[in-house]
Design a protein around this motif. Structure first.
Motif, PDB file in Angstrom:
ATOM      1  N   ASP A   1      -4.328   5.394 101.923  1.00 50.84           N
ATOM      2  CA  ASP A   1      -3.785   6.756 101.759  1.00 50.84           C
ATOM      3  C   ASP A   1      -3.780   7.212 100.296  1.00 50.84           C
ATOM      4  OD1 ASP A   1      -1.577   5.546 100.511  1.00 50.84           O
ATOM      5  OD2 ASP A   1      -0.329   5.631 102.311  1.00 50.84           O
ATOM      6  N   LYS A   2      -4.349   6.369  99.426  1.00 55.08           N
ATOM      7  CA  LYS A   2      -4.516   6.685  98.004  1.00 55.08           C
ATOM      8  C   LYS A   2      -3.196   6.920  97.270  1.00 55.08           C
ATOM      9  CE  LYS A   2      -9.197   8.510  98.414  1.00 55.08           C
ATOM     10  NZ  LYS A   2     -10.143   9.578  98.060  1.00 55.08           N
ATOM     11  N   SER A   3      -2.130   6.302  97.791  1.00 50.70           N
ATOM     12  CA  SER A   3      -0.852   6.413  97.089  1.00 50.70           C
ATOM     13  C   SER A   3      -0.775   5.418  95.930  1.00 50.70           C
ATOM     14  CB  SER A   3       0.313   6.183  98.059  1.00 50.70           C
ATOM     15  OG  SER A   3       0.219   4.911  98.669  1.00 50.70           O
ATOM     16  N   LEU A   4      -1.692   4.457  95.912  1.00 52.11           N
ATOM     17  CA  LEU A   4      -1.821   3.541  94.780  1.00 52.11           C
ATOM     18  C   LEU A   4      -3.291   3.476  94.394  1.00 52.11           C
ATOM     19  CD1 LEU A   4       0.417   0.384  95.490  1.00 52.11           C
ATOM     20  CD2 LEU A   4       0.702   2.057  93.661  1.00 52.11           C
ATOM     21  N   SER A   5      -3.545   3.326  93.106  1.00 52.62           N
ATOM     22  CA  SER A   5      -4.935   3.189  92.665  1.00 52.62           C
ATOM     23  C   SER A   5      -5.430   1.786  92.978  1.00 52.62           C
ATOM     24  CB  SER A   5      -5.038   3.450  91.162  1.00 52.62           C
ATOM     25  OG  SER A   5      -4.420   2.397  90.437  1.00 52.62           O
ATOM     26  N   SER A   6      -6.725   1.675  93.120  1.00 55.71           N
ATOM     27  CA  SER A   6      -7.300   0.366  93.421  1.00 55.71           C
ATOM     28  C   SER A   6      -7.075  -0.608  92.269  1.00 55.71           C
ATOM     29  CB  SER A   6      -8.790   0.501  93.729  1.00 55.71           C
ATOM     30  OG  SER A   6      -9.450   1.191  92.682  1.00 55.71           O
TER      31      SER A   6
END
Length: 535
Positions: free
Chosen positions: A302-307
């Motif tokens: 969900d892109k709430s954290l960066s990879s």
């Protein structure tokens, strides 16, 4: 058919030679026997507790017409224990049974077989049900007196009770499969005791070849029960005990390897489970880590954290060495954690186009001890990612730092030119141009911008200073002063800008650096330049 010794009921006990027992002797003794029956209150002749009618007596008395039978009855009269056994099944005969030479006569065996088989069957059943191994063995040692035609009769009761018990075990199996069994997790272990009681391996071991097919049915019945328990309950110990026990039975042929393979599988799983219970605290720790990895994967999705931040977290989350040092009980846990990290790696690429952290993550998964099949799959993933990285070098990862993902708002837009036609009379030039987007991360943009600002400050500061110094000279050489100041400012600004970039360990954004970018290098070789051609 009830055994009756006619010599005994005729009271011809003083005779020892069959030739002396002629028809006259028999008739006289028979009349006396009939008279005794007629005068009795009951109208029967009592024989070892049996009440015999005249017809019962006459039937066996008629057999004395056969000289061989007379010999056999005389022998049995002399072998009191055997004679009594044939009448009422008294098992004392087996305590000190003697193998007399007459037993080798096929005629005697044919004569005695049916009577003996009937009583043998009952005695054998009693010893089997009482679990008396010594008596069972002693009884079976007398089976030579049973003719082939009476084998089924001799083993009828044992065969029947075994079949009945097999059906009972099969019914338990059926109920387990149908979900209506009275057995639950707390008492399913009782089936082991039941099986051992019903099918004593020690007792079955003594049974002759006749029972081999039925013993195989016993083994199959136990095996099916074991499988049903395995499928129904969480316990693995009961299935292990049952399968181990059935292997103590005398099983041969193609079925035994199947049972042995089943036991290997079940016992291995049981040992793993015992190990798991013993190491439950460790499993709890790794289970929590597995849960956390699942949450990280969701946040990547969900892109709430960066990879990059997720990779940093998983790289510090646990010690691969500690995980690999755990014994076989943690095999499943290792596999699950490795696949969870693999999933994170895939999400990094699919959702964030972050090839670098995707590769770094799959490399963590590859450090975990998993099966060769899983390891091969992870290596294939790594190879695919590395091929993508090579194919899209400078695009998927920032060219300048070779670390971060490119940022859409930080790209460099660069116009390049290629001369397509030139003439000198008249002076004329034609060219193509193209604006190329050079991917760049946000961090490198900030460093480049800072260096560019510093260059501008130094350049203009020295330029102004040069103009001022030139202006105050006697001949007011402000232009020359400006040129000299500008040159000095350019040199110092370039040095400061270069130093700023080198300090951060990245490539600068100058044309000399950009021409080596994978997007531009091939075009530079084809004649494209950063300078706009002029006539």
């Amino acid at each position: 058919m009830q055994y009756i010794n006619p010599i005994e009921i005729l009271d011809l006990l003083e005779f020892s030679d069959a030739s002396t027992i002629n028809s006259e002797v028999v008739k006289k003794a028979k009349r006396k026997l009939h008279a005794e029956i007629d005068l009795s209150d009951s109208g029967f002749f009592e024989y070892y507790g049996l009440l015999l009618t005249k017809s019962d007596c006459d039937r066996v008395i008629d057999e004395l017409a056969n000289r061989d039978f007379t010999e056999f009855y005389l022998y049995l009269l002399s072998n009191k224990m055997l004679n009594t056994f044939l009448v009422n099944g008294d098992s004392k005969v087996f305590k000190n049974f003697k193998q007399d030479s007459i037993f080798n006569l096929s005629e005697f065996k044919a004569f005695i077989s049916h009577y003996f088989a009937e009583k043998f069957d009952k005695a054998l059943l009693s010893a089997f049900e009482n679990g008396n191994e010594i008596e069972l063995k002693a009884i079976l040692n007398t089976s030579s007196l049973i003719a082939q035609k009476d084998i089924n009769l001799a083993y009828k009761s044992i065969s029947s009770i075994l079949q009945s018990r097999i059906l009972e075990i099969d019914e338990i199996t059926k109920d387990l499969k149908n979900g209506n069994s009275g057995y639950v997790e707390d008492n399913i272990h009782e089936t082991v005791s039941l099986v051992k009681t019903y099918f004593s391996a020690h007792l079955l071991h003594y049974l002759p070849e006749y029972f081999q097919s039925q013993i195989l049915k016993v083994a199959n019945s136990i095996n099916f029960l074991s499988n049903a328990i395995w499928d129904t309950f969480d316990t693995t110990q009961v299935s292990t005990d049952l399968t181990e026990y059935l292997l103590t039975l005398d099983i041969s042929g193609l079925d035994r390897p199947t049972f042995e393979r089943n036991f290997e599988i079940i016992s291995k799983r049981n040992l793993e489970k015992i190990e798991q219970l013993k190491n439950a605290p460790y499993l709890k720790k790794w289970s929590d880590i597995l849960t956390l990895l699942g949450k990280y994967d969701n946040k990547i999705e969900d892109k709430s954290l960066s990879s990059a931040s997720v990779y940093e977290k998983i790289s510090k989350l646990f010690s691969v060495g500690e995980l690999n040092s755990l014994s076989a009980f943690a095999d499943d846990t290792r596999t699950q954690i490795a696949y969870s990290i693999r999933g994170i790696s895939i999400s990094m690429w699919n959702k964030h186009n972050d090839i670098k952290n995707a590769i770094a993550s799959i490399k963590i998964a590859l450090q975990i001890d998993v099966s060769s099949v899983d390891k091969r799959k992870f290596n294939e993933d790594l190879l695919n990612l590395q091929n993508l990285e090579k194919k899209h070098k400078g695009i998927l990862v920032c060219y300048f730092c070779d670390v971060n993902n490119p940022d859409d708002n930080s790209a460099i837009l660069k116009t390049i030119y290629k001369e397509t036609y030139r003439s000198y009379i008249p002076r004329k030039v034609e060219f193509s141009y193209n604006t190329v987007t050079i991917p760049r991360c946000k961090s490198c943009k900030e460093v480049h911008s800072k260096g560019s600002n510093q260059f501008s400050i130094y350049f203009f500061a020295f330029l102004v200073l040069g103009v001022i110094v030139g202006a105050i000279t006697e001949e007011s050489h402000f232009i020359l002063g400006g040129i000299i100041g500008g040159v000095i400012g350019w040199v110092i600004g370039t040095m400061v800008q270069s130093n700023s970039v080198e300090k951060h360990g990245i490539k600068d954004g100058s044309n000399s650096s950009l021409k080596n970018h994978p997007i531009l290098s091939e075009r530079m070789k084809q004649g494209w330049t950063f300078s706009k051609p002029s006539a």
